[in-house]
Each structure stands twice: as C-alpha cells, then as structure tokens.
Design an enzyme around this catalytic site. Structure first.
Site, PDB file in Angstrom:
ATOM      1  N   CYS A  23      44.264  21.043  46.350  1.00 51.77           N
ATOM      2  CA  CYS A  23      43.892  22.197  47.945  1.00 51.77           C
ATOM      3  C   CYS A  23      42.577  22.989  47.906  1.00 51.77           C
ATOM      4  CB  CYS A  23      45.191  22.906  47.668  1.00 51.77           C
ATOM      5  SG  CYS A  23      45.408  23.833  46.452  1.00 51.77           S
ATOM      6  N   HIS A  61      48.138  27.825  47.027  1.00 45.48           N
ATOM      7  CA  HIS A  61      47.685  26.839  47.823  1.00 45.48           C
ATOM      8  C   HIS A  61      47.008  27.281  48.535  1.00 45.48           C
ATOM      9  CE1 HIS A  61      48.610  22.157  50.044  1.00 45.48           C
ATOM     10  NE2 HIS A  61      48.387  23.762  50.634  1.00 45.48           N
ATOM     11  N   HIS A  97      44.625  20.036  54.849  1.00 49.21           N
ATOM     12  CA  HIS A  97      44.737  20.359  53.812  1.00 49.21           C
ATOM     13  C   HIS A  97      44.979  19.045  53.226  1.00 49.21           C
ATOM     14  CE1 HIS A  97      49.498  21.058  53.497  1.00 49.21           C
ATOM     15  NE2 HIS A  97      49.092  20.376  54.403  1.00 49.21           N
TER      16      HIS A  97
END
Length: 385
Positions: A297, A345, A357
C-alpha cells in the site's frame, strides 16, 4: 510504531465531515442484510462459523499489512545503517593509510636528524665550525628540521586519535546494523506467519462456504459504494455552496470555509499522480514491494506521488505526517487516505468517495470505495503537496 505519530481513537470516534443520518441508515440496513446473508452459527462439530472465519482472515490480512509496514521501516533503517557502517569502515581505511604516511614522515625526520648529528648545534659545534657562517647555516637547518618534526608529531597524534575514534564508531555501527538485520528478519517472519495462517484458514473452506464468503464480500462492497456516493453528494453540495458564496462576494468573514486553501499547483501535481496510479491498476499486492511490477500500500502511494515530482517517506507511519491533514469532507483527488488506529494502510483519493489502493495480500491494485472496511476504519486524510 504508529503510536508515535497518532493517538488511537476510540471505536466511536469519526473523521470530521463524514457522519450523516443517511450514512447511518445505510450502514444499519447493510449490517442487517449481512446478518441475514451470512448467518452461520458454529457447527455441531465445533468448527468456526463462516462469519468467524471471515473475520479471522480479515484480521490476519490486516495484521500482515501492519507487519509489512514494520518490515518496511526495518528495511529502511537497515539500508541506512548499512550505508553508515560502510562509510565508517571506508573512512577508517583512509585514516589508517594517512596514519601510516604520518609514521613514515616521522621516520624520515628521525633519520635526517641522525645524519646531521642528532641534535641542534651547540657552543662546541660553533668552535669546530670552519667559519661562523657554517655554524649559522647548520643552526638554521636544525631549527627548521625540529619545527617540522614537531609538526609531524602533532599531526600523527591527532590522526591517531581520530582513527581510534572512527574505529570505535565503526564497531558500534556494525553492531547496530546487526540489530537492525535481526529486526528485519523478525518483521519478515511475522508477515509470513500471518499470511500462512490466513491461507490455512481459507484452505479449509468448502466450495459452498467460499461462495457464501464471496456473497458477503459483495454485500460489503455494495454498502461501501452507497456510502461513497453519499460522500460524493456531500462534497458536490459543499463545493457548489462555496462557489455560490464566492460569486456573491459575501463580506461575512465569519461564514467562510475552514478548509485549508489548496495550492493552485496541487491540482496539476495530483493529475500526474492519479494518471500514474490508474496505470498501476491490476498489478499485484506484494508485501515490501515498491514497483514497478507490484506494490504494497505505501509502496504504491510513494510511487504515485514520485511520478508527480513529490518525494514521500517509505512507510505509512511517516507518510501520515508528510503533509497537511484535512477532513474527509474536504478531501481532494490526490490526497492520501489512511486507515486503522495503527495507520497501517493507505490509498490515494480519486474523488467521489473512491480511491486507488493496493488492498491486501492476494489482491490487486484497484479502485475502491474509501469505506471498503467501514467508516470507522478511516483514520485521517493528508494532502501531501
């Protein structure tokens, strides 16, 4: 690690500009629908219910991603420490060479002094000299030789002290490097353990259970899409109101928006960043990866903004501090959306409640609602440039 940057929020805390009655109603409706779709009590044989398996797998993936960010931090630290250690070792080698040269210079002065009489001329030397001029020439030569010799000794002592200090620093740096490498190995093992546990759980599901699990995921995505649409509606309404207020040239300063001003160049940078992000869609999530063929990420968001000429730190823990924090209601395309209390994240906002993402191990870079894991999962929004 993330606790150094952000204080954990309680489960009831919400990001500014999100909560509305419509969202609350949609959330309650979806929860009820999910309960009906995946209602599964533990079986008679003691096996966990499908809901329990789903929750456990999600938790493991989230823990794996958190461990991945710790791995990224450990890897970055190890890389820096290795460069420092290598630099110190090289410096010690250079200083040792310089020390040897200084030692040789001292030896040459000692030999020269021995050849010229080993000491400065005295009265006896004056009496033995052929002429007074010979004495003064010899005296001048020895005076210069002594001064140079003293300088060489001082240089040697200084260099020897600096070399010894550098050797100690190099030894300490190598020990720190060993600790960093051990941390890196531990972080890597933690990621692999979480991923292995998740794969093991999924491998025990029947085809029917996997189908039901897919249905639960679909329901979750539909819920997230409704919430994203509501956020987009809110943002559009607020932007329209702001334009109307601007066009009306209102003199009421108390009613001005509290949203931070956007740098005119930001939209241009964000456009480049998002063009790059869209080109990465479909590439696999791989923990620790920074592209170009796969990403985790934070590796993705770092690469996205690098394409726009903006350098971001490597980990989510540092990226969350690399810009200006704004509310979700004021999010603009290009902003970074961070998730969970441990800030483990991140995705890049593309507008209309959606982001791009790298979701989790086993998944691919994709467009998805910022509510993909519920409203409470959103930690903060940061404008990086």
């Amino acid at each position: 690690m993330a606790s150094q940057h952000r204080k954990p929020r309680s489960a009831g805390t919400r990001v500014a500009g999100i909560r509305t009655p419509a969202l609350a109603t949609a959330a309650l409706t979806s929860v009820a629908l999910l309960s009906q779709t995946a209602n599964a009590a533990p079986s008679d044989d003691g096996k966990p219910s499908l809901e329990e398996v789903e929750k456990k797998v999600d938790d493991l993936y989230r823990q794996a991603e958190s461990a991945t960010e710790k791995y990224n931090a450990a890897k970055e630290k190890t890389t820096k420490q290795r460069k420092r250690a290598d630099g110190l070792v090289d410096d010690v080698a250079r200083r040792t060479q310089k020390l040897n040269e200084a030692r040789e210079e001292l030896g040459s002065y000692a030999a020269a002094q021995y050849r010229t009489g080993a000491s400065a001329p005295d009265t006896a030397a004056f009496l033995l000299a052929d002429t007074p001029q010979d004495y003064f020439d010899q005296n001048h030569l020895m005076s210069r030789l002594t001064d140079r010799q003293k300088g060489a000794v001082d240089d040697y002592v200084t260099e020897q002290s600096a070399t010894m200090k550098q050797r100690r620093e190099a030894t300490e740096s190598l020990a720190t490097l060993t600790d960093s490498q051990n941390d890196l190995k531990a972080a890597k093992a933690a990621v692999q353990k979480k991923l292995g546990d998740a794969r093991e759980l999924l491998s025990k599901l029947t085809s029917q259970e996997k189908a039901r699990l897919a249905a639960i995921e679909k329901q979750r995505q539909e819920k997230a899409a409704r919430e994203a649409a509501e956020l987009a509606r809110q943002q559009a309404a607020e932007q329209a109101a702001a334009r109307q207020e601007s066009d009306g040239a209102s003199s009421d300063t108390g009613s001005s928006s509290t949203a931070p001003a956007v740098d005119p160049s930001y939209a241009t940078k964000a456009e480049k960043a998002l063009a790059f992000a869209r080109a990465q869609i479909g590439k696999p999530y791989v923990w620790g990866a920074t592209g170009p063929d796969s990403y985790d990420c934070s590796g993705l968001t770092q690469a996205v903004w690098k394409a726009a000429g903006v350098t971001l730190p490597r980990t989510t823990y540092d990226q969350v501090d690399a810009g200006t924090t704004v509310s979700l209601a004021d999010a603009r395309p290009g902003d970074l959306i961070f998730f969970y209390d441990d800030v483990s994240h991140v995705g890049v906002y593309i507008g209309n409640g959606m982001m791009i993402h790298a979701p989790k191990p086993g998944a691919y870079v994709r467009e998805e609602s910022v509510f993909y894991d519920g409203e409470s999962g959103i930690h903060s929004v940061v404008r990086p440039a």
